[in-house]
Design a protein around this motif. Structure first.
Motif, mmCIF file in Angstrom:
data_model
loop_
_atom_site.group_PDB
_atom_site.id
_atom_site.type_symbol
_atom_site.label_atom_id
_atom_site.label_comp_id
_atom_site.label_asym_id
_atom_site.label_seq_id
_atom_site.Cartn_x
_atom_site.Cartn_y
_atom_site.Cartn_z
ATOM 1 N N LEU A 17 -16.841 -3.937 2.084
ATOM 2 C CA LEU A 17 -15.212 -4.354 1.558
ATOM 3 C C LEU A 17 -15.007 -3.359 0.605
ATOM 4 O O LEU A 17 -13.552 -2.977 0.787
ATOM 5 N N VAL A 18 -15.577 -2.908 -0.352
ATOM 6 C CA VAL A 18 -15.024 -1.846 -1.079
ATOM 7 C C VAL A 18 -14.490 -0.496 -0.536
ATOM 8 O O VAL A 18 -13.470 0.013 -0.624
ATOM 9 N N LEU A 19 -15.378 -0.213 0.394
ATOM 10 C CA LEU A 19 -14.982 1.214 1.340
ATOM 11 C C LEU A 19 -13.710 0.765 2.005
ATOM 12 O O LEU A 19 -12.870 1.541 2.017
ATOM 13 N N ASP A 20 -13.661 -0.046 2.804
ATOM 14 C CA ASP A 20 -12.418 -0.566 3.655
ATOM 15 C C ASP A 20 -11.164 -0.565 2.822
ATOM 16 O O ASP A 20 -10.193 -0.034 3.029
ATOM 17 N N GLY A 21 -11.419 -1.324 1.515
ATOM 18 C CA GLY A 21 -10.255 -1.683 0.624
ATOM 19 C C GLY A 21 -9.699 -0.533 -0.016
ATOM 20 O O GLY A 21 -8.448 0.080 -0.102
ATOM 21 N N LEU A 22 -10.738 0.559 -0.274
ATOM 22 C CA LEU A 22 -10.330 2.042 -1.055
ATOM 23 C C LEU A 22 -9.722 2.708 -0.049
ATOM 24 O O LEU A 22 -8.502 3.253 -0.283
ATOM 25 N N ARG A 23 -10.280 2.814 1.382
ATOM 26 C CA ARG A 23 -9.653 3.587 2.453
ATOM 27 C C ARG A 23 -8.225 2.949 2.632
ATOM 28 O O ARG A 23 -7.251 3.833 2.781
ATOM 29 N N ALA A 24 -7.995 1.878 2.871
ATOM 30 C CA ALA A 24 -6.622 1.106 3.199
ATOM 31 C C ALA A 24 -5.586 1.448 1.983
ATOM 32 O O ALA A 24 -4.568 1.791 2.088
ATOM 33 N N ILE A 25 -6.108 1.523 0.606
ATOM 34 C CA ILE A 25 -5.136 1.725 -0.297
ATOM 35 C C ILE A 25 -4.854 3.129 -0.335
ATOM 36 O O ILE A 25 -3.629 3.760 -0.844
ATOM 37 N N LEU A 26 -5.987 4.041 -0.426
ATOM 38 C CA LEU A 26 -5.695 5.335 -0.574
ATOM 39 C C LEU A 26 -4.779 5.997 0.409
ATOM 40 O O LEU A 26 -3.918 6.984 0.256
ATOM 41 N N GLU A 27 -5.070 5.544 1.723
ATOM 42 C CA GLU A 27 -4.107 6.121 2.720
ATOM 43 C C GLU A 27 -2.443 5.723 2.628
ATOM 44 O O GLU A 27 -1.830 6.021 3.427
ATOM 45 N N THR A 28 -2.207 4.692 1.770
ATOM 46 C CA THR A 28 -0.840 4.635 1.327
ATOM 47 C C THR A 28 -0.226 5.620 0.572
ATOM 48 O O THR A 28 1.111 5.783 0.401
ATOM 49 N N TYR A 29 -1.051 6.835 0.154
ATOM 50 C CA TYR A 29 -0.485 7.654 -0.599
ATOM 51 C C TYR A 29 -0.375 9.053 0.437
ATOM 52 O O TYR A 29 -1.233 9.309 0.652
ATOM 53 N N GLU A 30 0.881 9.562 0.355
ATOM 54 C CA GLU A 30 1.169 10.480 1.441
ATOM 55 C C GLU A 30 0.236 11.710 1.197
ATOM 56 O O GLU A 30 0.041 12.361 2.075
#
Length: 215
Positions: A17-30
């Motif tokens: 959950l942490v891994l998926d959440g971090l990935r999803a959030i960080l990928e919103t930064y160009e």
């Protein structure tokens, strides 16, 4: 579009959950490109060798090999990659050991996403980053000279092996690090304890109950 240079990031955390959440959030930064994610240190190291990330954002508490031990492997095998530790613990030992092993930053899991991104950017640019609570702990630690002479968990493990008569090569094989790293630790241990010889280290280990004195 953003003017910021692209930062390649590898995520390492054994909680999906942490891994998926971090990935999803960080990928919103160009400017951030997540080049991989792993739940264990060794698979992460293989990804790092292939992808050459600028920053590895890694949890400390993981099974098989914890993040602290993994720092040394990353430093040896992907030396251009910067290590940013992510943890829920503001333990002085964790923080100090992370720095000693070569991490460029340490952030707590309860900080904001913006702060994590700021930490990634700072570390990628060659700086160091510690979240506010962590900085306070580091300052406390620095103020206590006695603390500087305390052996880290890794140094204690190496001292035990040395005291048991193991060579640098044997210790390196046991702990899965290079003989050169073992020699560096050996020098640091001697300096911290004020002991010049291997025999002296063995005597110290016996006198402090770290090993028995039976033949």
């Amino acid at each position: 579009m953003t003017d910021k240079p692209i930062v390649k990031v590898l995520l390492v955390d054994n909680h999906p959950l942490v891994l998926d959440g971090l990935r999803a959030i960080l990928e919103t930064y160009e400017h951030i490109k997540v080049v991989g994610a792993a739940s264990l240190a060794r698979p992460a190291l293989e990804i790092a060798k292939a992808e050459r990330p600028d920053v590895v954002l890694m949890d400390i508490n993981m099974p098989e090999m914890n993040g602290l031990d993994a720092i040394e492997l990353f430093k040896e095998q992907t030396p251009s990659t910067r290590l940013l530790m992510l943890s829920m613990h503001d333990s002085r030992e964790y923080i100090s050991t992370s720095v000693m092993y070569g991490a460029s930053g340490y952030v707590l899991k309860d900080v904001s996403t913006d702060e994590i991104v700021e930490a990634i950017d700072t570390v990628a640019a060659g700086g160091t980053y510690f979240s506010s609570g962590v900085s306070e702990v580091l300052l406390e630690s620095r103020d206590k000279g006695q603390k500087g002479r305390t052996l880290t968990t890794r140094e204690q493990a190496i001292l035990l092996l040395i005291a048991a008569g193991k060579s640098n090569k044997d210790v390196a094989a046991t702990l899965d690090i290079s003989a050169r790293t073992v020699e560096t630790h050996r020098k640091n241990i001697k300096k911290k304890l004020g002991i010049a010889t291997t025999a002296g280290l063995t005597r110290y280990a016996i006198e402090n109950g770290l090993i028995g004195n039976d033949p």
